[in-house]
Write a protein that holds these residues in place. Structure first.
Motif, PDB file in Angstrom:
ATOM      1  N   SER A  34      16.305 -19.392 -12.488  1.00 55.81           N
ATOM      2  CA  SER A  34      17.752 -18.433 -12.641  1.00 55.81           C
ATOM      3  C   SER A  34      17.013 -16.741 -12.508  1.00 55.81           C
ATOM      4  O   SER A  34      17.874 -15.883 -12.717  1.00 55.81           O
ATOM      5  CB  SER A  34      17.982 -18.815 -14.028  1.00 55.81           C
ATOM      6  N   VAL A  35      15.838 -16.679 -12.447  1.00 58.70           N
ATOM      7  CA  VAL A  35      15.535 -15.350 -12.258  1.00 58.70           C
ATOM      8  C   VAL A  35      14.299 -14.900 -11.045  1.00 58.70           C
ATOM      9  O   VAL A  35      13.887 -15.996 -10.599  1.00 58.70           O
ATOM     10  CB  VAL A  35      14.401 -14.972 -13.488  1.00 58.70           C
ATOM     11  N   GLY A  36      14.792 -13.830 -10.744  1.00 64.40           N
ATOM     12  CA  GLY A  36      13.755 -13.218  -9.655  1.00 64.40           C
ATOM     13  C   GLY A  36      13.058 -11.924 -10.179  1.00 64.40           C
ATOM     14  O   GLY A  36      13.542 -11.057 -10.867  1.00 64.40           O
ATOM     15  N   VAL A  37      11.881 -11.676  -9.359  1.00 65.05           N
ATOM     16  CA  VAL A  37      11.176 -10.370  -9.747  1.00 65.05           C
ATOM     17  C   VAL A  37      11.179  -9.734  -8.353  1.00 65.05           C
ATOM     18  O   VAL A  37      10.355 -10.339  -7.357  1.00 65.05           O
ATOM     19  CB  VAL A  37       9.913 -10.766 -10.256  1.00 65.05           C
ATOM     20  N   PHE A  38      11.529  -8.507  -8.344  1.00 71.79           N
ATOM     21  CA  PHE A  38      11.415  -7.651  -7.086  1.00 71.79           C
ATOM     22  C   PHE A  38      10.502  -6.527  -7.475  1.00 71.79           C
ATOM     23  O   PHE A  38      10.713  -5.785  -8.341  1.00 71.79           O
ATOM     24  CB  PHE A  38      12.814  -7.239  -6.518  1.00 71.79           C
ATOM     25  N   VAL A  39       9.513  -6.256  -6.509  1.00 69.47           N
ATOM     26  CA  VAL A  39       8.588  -5.386  -6.779  1.00 69.47           C
ATOM     27  C   VAL A  39       8.500  -4.272  -5.789  1.00 69.47           C
ATOM     28  O   VAL A  39       8.583  -4.647  -4.489  1.00 69.47           O
ATOM     29  CB  VAL A  39       7.062  -5.851  -6.652  1.00 69.47           C
ATOM     30  N   PHE A  40       8.889  -2.917  -6.201  1.00 59.64           N
ATOM     31  CA  PHE A  40       8.987  -1.720  -5.469  1.00 59.64           C
ATOM     32  C   PHE A  40       7.883  -0.745  -6.035  1.00 59.64           C
ATOM     33  O   PHE A  40       8.239   0.121  -6.747  1.00 59.64           O
ATOM     34  CB  PHE A  40      10.265  -1.251  -5.330  1.00 59.64           C
ATOM     35  N   ALA A  41       6.762  -0.852  -5.674  1.00 63.72           N
ATOM     36  CA  ALA A  41       5.812   0.031  -6.465  1.00 63.72           C
ATOM     37  C   ALA A  41       5.048   0.751  -5.385  1.00 63.72           C
ATOM     38  O   ALA A  41       3.913   1.004  -5.449  1.00 63.72           O
ATOM     39  CB  ALA A  41       4.829  -1.037  -7.194  1.00 63.72           C
ATOM     40  N   GLY A  42       5.815   1.374  -4.171  1.00 62.39           N
ATOM     41  CA  GLY A  42       5.075   1.931  -3.131  1.00 62.39           C
ATOM     42  C   GLY A  42       4.404   1.199  -2.108  1.00 62.39           C
ATOM     43  O   GLY A  42       4.636   0.081  -2.391  1.00 62.39           O
ATOM     44  N   THR A  43       3.699   1.752  -1.152  1.00 62.90           N
ATOM     45  CA  THR A  43       3.160   1.093  -0.039  1.00 62.90           C
ATOM     46  C   THR A  43       1.795   1.928   0.117  1.00 62.90           C
ATOM     47  O   THR A  43       1.409   2.644  -0.319  1.00 62.90           O
ATOM     48  CB  THR A  43       3.997   1.488   0.933  1.00 62.90           C
ATOM     49  N   ASP A  44       0.997   0.532   0.838  1.00 60.78           N
ATOM     50  CA  ASP A  44      -0.280   1.066   1.425  1.00 60.78           C
ATOM     51  C   ASP A  44      -0.169   1.169   3.017  1.00 60.78           C
ATOM     52  O   ASP A  44       0.250   0.148   3.602  1.00 60.78           O
ATOM     53  CB  ASP A  44      -1.415  -0.101   0.942  1.00 60.78           C
ATOM     54  N   PRO A  45      -0.811   2.185   3.366  1.00 58.88           N
ATOM     55  CA  PRO A  45      -1.089   2.368   4.634  1.00 58.88           C
ATOM     56  C   PRO A  45      -1.546   1.108   5.486  1.00 58.88           C
ATOM     57  O   PRO A  45      -2.799   0.605   4.825  1.00 58.88           O
ATOM     58  CB  PRO A  45      -1.897   3.777   5.094  1.00 58.88           C
ATOM     59  N   ILE A  46      -1.133   0.687   6.601  1.00 58.99           N
ATOM     60  CA  ILE A  46      -1.747  -0.393   7.271  1.00 58.99           C
ATOM     61  C   ILE A  46      -2.855   0.345   8.324  1.00 58.99           C
ATOM     62  O   ILE A  46      -2.364   1.059   9.536  1.00 58.99           O
ATOM     63  CB  ILE A  46      -0.961  -1.194   8.203  1.00 58.99           C
ATOM     64  N   VAL A  47      -3.973   0.245   8.353  1.00 58.39           N
ATOM     65  CA  VAL A  47      -5.012   1.140   9.011  1.00 58.39           C
ATOM     66  C   VAL A  47      -6.107  -0.011   9.604  1.00 58.39           C
ATOM     67  O   VAL A  47      -7.162   0.701  10.391  1.00 58.39           O
ATOM     68  CB  VAL A  47      -5.690   2.029   7.992  1.00 58.39           C
ATOM     69  N   GLU A  48      -5.969  -1.019   9.354  1.00 58.70           N
ATOM     70  CA  GLU A  48      -7.285  -1.953   9.660  1.00 58.70           C
ATOM     71  C   GLU A  48      -7.847  -1.662  11.381  1.00 58.70           C
ATOM     72  O   GLU A  48      -8.778  -1.660  11.842  1.00 58.70           O
ATOM     73  CB  GLU A  48      -7.027  -3.350   9.634  1.00 58.70           C
ATOM     74  N   LEU A  49      -6.457  -1.811  12.305  1.00 59.65           N
ATOM     75  CA  LEU A  49      -6.874  -1.427  13.645  1.00 59.65           C
ATOM     76  C   LEU A  49      -7.619  -0.356  13.907  1.00 59.65           C
ATOM     77  O   LEU A  49      -8.344  -0.320  14.906  1.00 59.65           O
ATOM     78  CB  LEU A  49      -5.547  -1.479  14.473  1.00 59.65           C
ATOM     79  N   VAL A  50      -7.353   0.710  13.317  1.00 65.93           N
ATOM     80  CA  VAL A  50      -8.136   2.009  13.612  1.00 65.93           C
ATOM     81  C   VAL A  50      -9.366   2.419  12.989  1.00 65.93           C
ATOM     82  O   VAL A  50      -9.970   3.333  13.056  1.00 65.93           O
ATOM     83  CB  VAL A  50      -7.062   3.286  13.812  1.00 65.93           C
ATOM     84  N   ALA A  51      -9.292   1.617  11.911  1.00 68.09           N
ATOM     85  CA  ALA A  51     -10.547   2.117  10.417  1.00 68.09           C
ATOM     86  C   ALA A  51     -11.788   2.481  11.539  1.00 68.09           C
ATOM     87  O   ALA A  51     -12.318   3.498  11.112  1.00 68.09           O
ATOM     88  CB  ALA A  51     -10.674   0.887   9.815  1.00 68.09           C
ATOM     89  N   PRO A  52     -12.432   1.878  12.579  1.00 66.21           N
ATOM     90  CA  PRO A  52     -13.639   2.236  13.090  1.00 66.21           C
ATOM     91  C   PRO A  52     -13.397   3.691  13.739  1.00 66.21           C
ATOM     92  O   PRO A  52     -14.355   4.199  14.183  1.00 66.21           O
ATOM     93  CB  PRO A  52     -14.133   1.340  13.959  1.00 66.21           C
ATOM     94  N   LEU A  53     -12.397   4.100  14.179  1.00 65.47           N
ATOM     95  CA  LEU A  53     -11.857   5.181  15.184  1.00 65.47           C
ATOM     96  C   LEU A  53     -11.517   6.404  14.630  1.00 65.47           C
ATOM     97  O   LEU A  53     -11.424   7.295  15.330  1.00 65.47           O
ATOM     98  CB  LEU A  53     -10.970   4.547  16.282  1.00 65.47           C
ATOM     99  N   VAL A  54     -11.239   6.457  13.240  1.00 63.15           N
ATOM    100  CA  VAL A  54     -10.647   7.487  12.622  1.00 63.15           C
ATOM    101  C   VAL A  54     -11.325   7.850  11.147  1.00 63.15           C
ATOM    102  O   VAL A  54     -12.039   7.016  10.868  1.00 63.15           O
ATOM    103  CB  VAL A  54      -9.067   7.146  12.427  1.00 63.15           C
ATOM    104  N   ASP A  55     -10.954   8.993  10.783  1.00 63.16           N
ATOM    105  CA  ASP A  55     -11.270   9.394   9.382  1.00 63.16           C
ATOM    106  C   ASP A  55     -10.087   9.015   8.427  1.00 63.16           C
ATOM    107  O   ASP A  55      -9.069   9.076   8.785  1.00 63.16           O
ATOM    108  CB  ASP A  55     -11.765  10.872   9.087  1.00 63.16           C
ATOM    109  N   ARG A  56     -10.443   8.673   7.195  1.00 58.01           N
ATOM    110  CA  ARG A  56      -9.301   8.524   6.269  1.00 58.01           C
ATOM    111  C   ARG A  56      -9.390   9.249   4.943  1.00 58.01           C
ATOM    112  O   ARG A  56     -10.485   9.903   4.671  1.00 58.01           O
ATOM    113  CB  ARG A  56      -9.794   6.966   5.893  1.00 58.01           C
ATOM    114  N   ALA A  57      -8.391   9.539   4.442  1.00 58.48           N
ATOM    115  CA  ALA A  57      -8.205  10.474   3.211  1.00 58.48           C
ATOM    116  C   ALA A  57      -8.430   9.386   1.818  1.00 58.48           C
ATOM    117  O   ALA A  57      -8.330   8.282   1.989  1.00 58.48           O
ATOM    118  CB  ALA A  57      -6.827  10.969   3.136  1.00 58.48           C
ATOM    119  N   PRO A  58      -8.835  10.105   0.684  1.00 59.14           N
ATOM    120  CA  PRO A  58      -8.796   9.162  -0.473  1.00 59.14           C
ATOM    121  C   PRO A  58      -7.743   8.255  -0.798  1.00 59.14           C
ATOM    122  O   PRO A  58      -7.896   7.361  -1.304  1.00 59.14           O
ATOM    123  CB  PRO A  58      -9.135  10.226  -1.649  1.00 59.14           C
TER     124      PRO A  58
END
Ligand SMILES: Cc1cc2nc3c(=O)[nH]c(=O)nc-3n(C[C@H](O)[C@H](O)[C@H](O)COP(=O)(O)OP(=O)(O)OC[C@H]3O[C@@H](n4cnc5c(N)ncnc54)[C@H](O)[C@@H]3O)c2cc1C
Length: 313
Positions: A236-260
């Motif tokens: 009878s209940v649902g929990v919807f979570v909207f707590a922001g997002t995280d960037p999807i960076v796995e594909l490029v991780a070895p080829l780029v610099d990242r911020a904190p």
């Protein structure tokens, strides 16, 4: 590789940033492939109404996403439906994009893989995902018609989605970690004007539990640290979570610099530290993750890729 087609630019991700990049790239006569693993539109395909995209008040998210991709295709971009599994730059500078179908080759690449919903980490969040815990009101809201839902989050998306759910569910309880919302006042006011919406401020969900579906939720008062478990009839209940997002960076991780914050660092032309590789949209480290900033990034990345490819000729 000799017999393979080599695109001037391949764009990974068919959300607003990727679609805009594809439109600009194709219009500048670059041979352009846009690779998308799922539904056109990216995150906006998961939201009901976009009411802040200039010139298009009240357009639905899925409709805007489809319109953007159709526009890019009409301009000459080729849409490839596949999941990208790997990205490498060969010694001769050509990019090799591995997918769950055929490999794709390109002189330059714009990565626009966007962002994924952030989990908040309560006990049972993972176990009950799809069985009472959701991150998408448009996708799952209909399962809660006439039921009670809890919406975790106090930002823009949480308010927007809480309002959407208030038209479907019997009741919507906003569970806000702080003692105030972070969303603009107008958005909060429209939400709280609904008769069936209430708020628990300074509250977090500590645990959801049940058998097949959720039948108990433990709430923690963030001021006192006290927790209380409330029980509900199964399903009878649902929990919807909207707590922001995280960037999807796995594909490029070895080829780029990242911020904190985890996002990719680019220059103002969307260039990364790898020549010919550009990143655009929500995957970048940026201040405002919205459709307008994503499409702007995409357009800039395409013009940078154009200059890079011209320089190779
Ligand atoms: C619930 C919700 C409501 C929102 N409401 C608004 C709003 O009202 N107004 C607004 O301006 N913004 C809104 N936003 C934010 C907005 O949706 C994003 O800022 C925008 O979609 C970012 O665009 P993007 O192209 O960078 O990334 P995304 O939209 O995330 O698109 C990325 C695309 O890349 C694809 N992809 C990822 N990895 C791969 C891979 N390996 N292979 C192939 N494809 C891949 C994904 O499938 C996706 O389609 C909302 C977001 C959410 C979650």
């Amino acid at each position: 590789m000799e017999d393979e087609k080599i695109y001037d630019v391949a764009i990974i991700g068919g959300g607003p940033a990727g679609a805009s990049a594809a439109l600009y790239a194709a219009r500048s006569s670059m041979s352009t492939a846009i690779i998308e693993q799922g539904m056109p539109g990216g995150q906006i395909a998961t939201t009901d109404v976009i009411d802040n995209y200039p010139g298009l008040p009240d357009v639905s998210g899925p409709e805007l996403g489809q319109m953007m991709l159709d526009h890019a295709e009409a301009a000459g971009a080729e849409i490839v439906y596949a999941m990208v599994t790997g990205l490498e730059r060969a010694e001769n500078g050509t990019f090799v994009i591995q997918t769950d179908g055929d490999a794709i080759f390109a002189l330059s690449v714009i990565v626009a893989t966007g962002a994924a919903p952030r989990t908040v980490g309560f006990v049972g969040e993972d176990t009950f995902r799809g069985r009472g815990v959701s991150y998408c009101a448009t996708c799952d809201g209909m399962f809660y018609r006439g039921k009670n839902v809890f919406v975790v989050g106090g930002g823009n998306s949480a308010c927007e989605e809480g309002l959407y759910l208030s038209h479907i569910a019997k009741s919507v309880t906003m569970v806000v970690r702080r003692d105030e919302f972070r969303a603009p006042k107008g958005r909060v006011d429209s939400l709280l004007a609904r008769d069936n919406v209430s708020v628990r401020y300074s509250t977090s969900i500590a645990e959801v539990s049940g058998e097949q579906l959720i039948s108990a939720i433990t709430f923690t008062d963030n001021k006192t640290g006290c927790s209380v478990t409330e029980t509900f009839p199964q399903g009878s209940v649902g929990v919807f979570v909207f707590a922001g997002t995280d960037p999807i960076v796995e594909l490029v991780a070895p080829l780029v610099d990242r911020a904190p914050d985890g996002g990719v660092l680019t220059d103002d032309g969307m260039a990364t530290r790898t020549p010919g590789l550009y990143c655009a949209g929500d995957m970048r480290s940026k201040r405002l993750r919205q459709v307008v900033t994503a499409v702007s990034d995409g357009a800039i990345a395409a013009t940078s890729a154009y200059s890079y490819v011209e320089g190779l000729r």
